[in-house]
Design a protein around this motif. Structure first.
Motif, PDB file in Angstrom:
ATOM      1  N   LEU A  60       0.847  -1.190   0.000  1.00  0.00           N
ATOM      2  CA  LEU A  60       0.000   0.000   0.000  1.00  0.00           C
ATOM      3  C   LEU A  60       0.882   1.239   0.000  1.00  0.00           C
ATOM      4  O   LEU A  60       1.828   1.329   0.798  1.00  0.00           O
ATOM      5  CB  LEU A  60      -0.900   0.004   1.244  1.00  0.00           C
ATOM      6  CG  LEU A  60      -1.786   1.236   1.447  1.00  0.00           C
ATOM      7  CD1 LEU A  60      -2.864   1.311   0.357  1.00  0.00           C
ATOM      8  CD2 LEU A  60      -2.425   1.205   2.831  1.00  0.00           C
ATOM      9  N   TYR A 117      -6.884  -1.348   4.827  1.00  0.00           N
ATOM     10  CA  TYR A 117      -5.967  -2.193   4.058  1.00  0.00           C
ATOM     11  C   TYR A 117      -5.669  -3.501   4.792  1.00  0.00           C
ATOM     12  O   TYR A 117      -5.689  -4.582   4.186  1.00  0.00           O
ATOM     13  CB  TYR A 117      -4.675  -1.429   3.770  1.00  0.00           C
ATOM     14  CG  TYR A 117      -3.599  -2.269   3.141  1.00  0.00           C
ATOM     15  CD1 TYR A 117      -3.680  -2.675   1.807  1.00  0.00           C
ATOM     16  CD2 TYR A 117      -2.477  -2.668   3.874  1.00  0.00           C
ATOM     17  CE1 TYR A 117      -2.689  -3.451   1.245  1.00  0.00           C
ATOM     18  CE2 TYR A 117      -1.474  -3.431   3.303  1.00  0.00           C
ATOM     19  CZ  TYR A 117      -1.592  -3.828   1.989  1.00  0.00           C
ATOM     20  OH  TYR A 117      -0.609  -4.605   1.419  1.00  0.00           O
ATOM     21  N   LYS A 120       4.062  -1.054   3.581  1.00  0.00           N
ATOM     22  CA  LYS A 120       3.174   0.107   3.484  1.00  0.00           C
ATOM     23  C   LYS A 120       4.027   1.363   3.508  1.00  0.00           C
ATOM     24  O   LYS A 120       4.925   1.495   4.337  1.00  0.00           O
ATOM     25  CB  LYS A 120       2.222   0.163   4.674  1.00  0.00           C
ATOM     26  CG  LYS A 120       1.369  -1.054   4.882  1.00  0.00           C
ATOM     27  CD  LYS A 120       0.615  -0.939   6.210  1.00  0.00           C
ATOM     28  CE  LYS A 120       0.106  -2.288   6.649  1.00  0.00           C
ATOM     29  NZ  LYS A 120      -0.399  -2.271   8.026  1.00  0.00           N
TER      30      LYS A 120
END
Length: 177
Positions: A116, A135, A149
């Protein structure tokens, strides 16, 4: 590894895509093949919830959804890239995620690697709490294997983003794969 980067910002040269570009640079330097799907410019319509697909077939809509589905299923890893809009993913990325419905079983069983990348104006400690939770829940539900991330706070525009450490973090994430 075959990596699909799904960009979703309406600002083609904005902060989230700058971070995505750095990720892509790092991934390519490590020998990975990278494809970009631009959800903000694709002909992609929201899921109608009509169940025409039965969660395992073609969608009733005739748009870029089937192309996207093929790209996702052909990939080893999918990177979701979004600006932060009211503490969640933007509508363009949400549309992509909602369209997973037509191939949920295939996608779930794949154990897809994911990452992400988010860019937000704010730098408050709680700015990314909700999008990160969303997420993480998506990964848990879809059996995705999170690879990292980049939660870019203080990235309201490109000059702001360039002054942060997040472009380097995105590059390093791509290189580390």
């Amino acid at each position: 590894m075959n990596i699909l980067v799904i960009e979703s910002s309406p600002h083609k040269h904005g902060s989230s895509n700058l971070l995505a570009d750095q990720f892509i640079k790092g991934a390519k330097e490590s020998g990975h093949q990278v494809t970009v799907f631009d959800a903000a410019r694709a002909d992609l319509h929201p899921c109608l919830g009509c169940d025409f697909c039965g969660m395992n077939g073609p969608c009733s809509q005739k748009d870029d959804g089937e192309k996207l589905k093929k790209q996702i299923l052909d990939a080893d890893m999918m990177v979701l890239v979004t600006p932060l809009y009211y503490f969640g993913v933007c509508a363009q990325l949400k549309t992509v995620i909602d369209r997973f419905y037509s191939f949920t079983g295939k996608l779930d069983s794949k154990g897809m690697k994911t990452a992400l990348i988010v860019a937000a104006w704010d730098s408050n400690e709680w700015t990314m709490t909700e999008v990160e939770s969303y997420y993480d829940t998506l990964c848990r539900y879809m059996n995705f294997k999170n690879q990292g991330k980049i939660l870019g706070t203080g990235c309201g525009n490109v000059p702001m983003t360039q002054r942060t450490g997040f472009p380097r973090q995105a590059y390093e994430l791509g290189r580390s794969l």
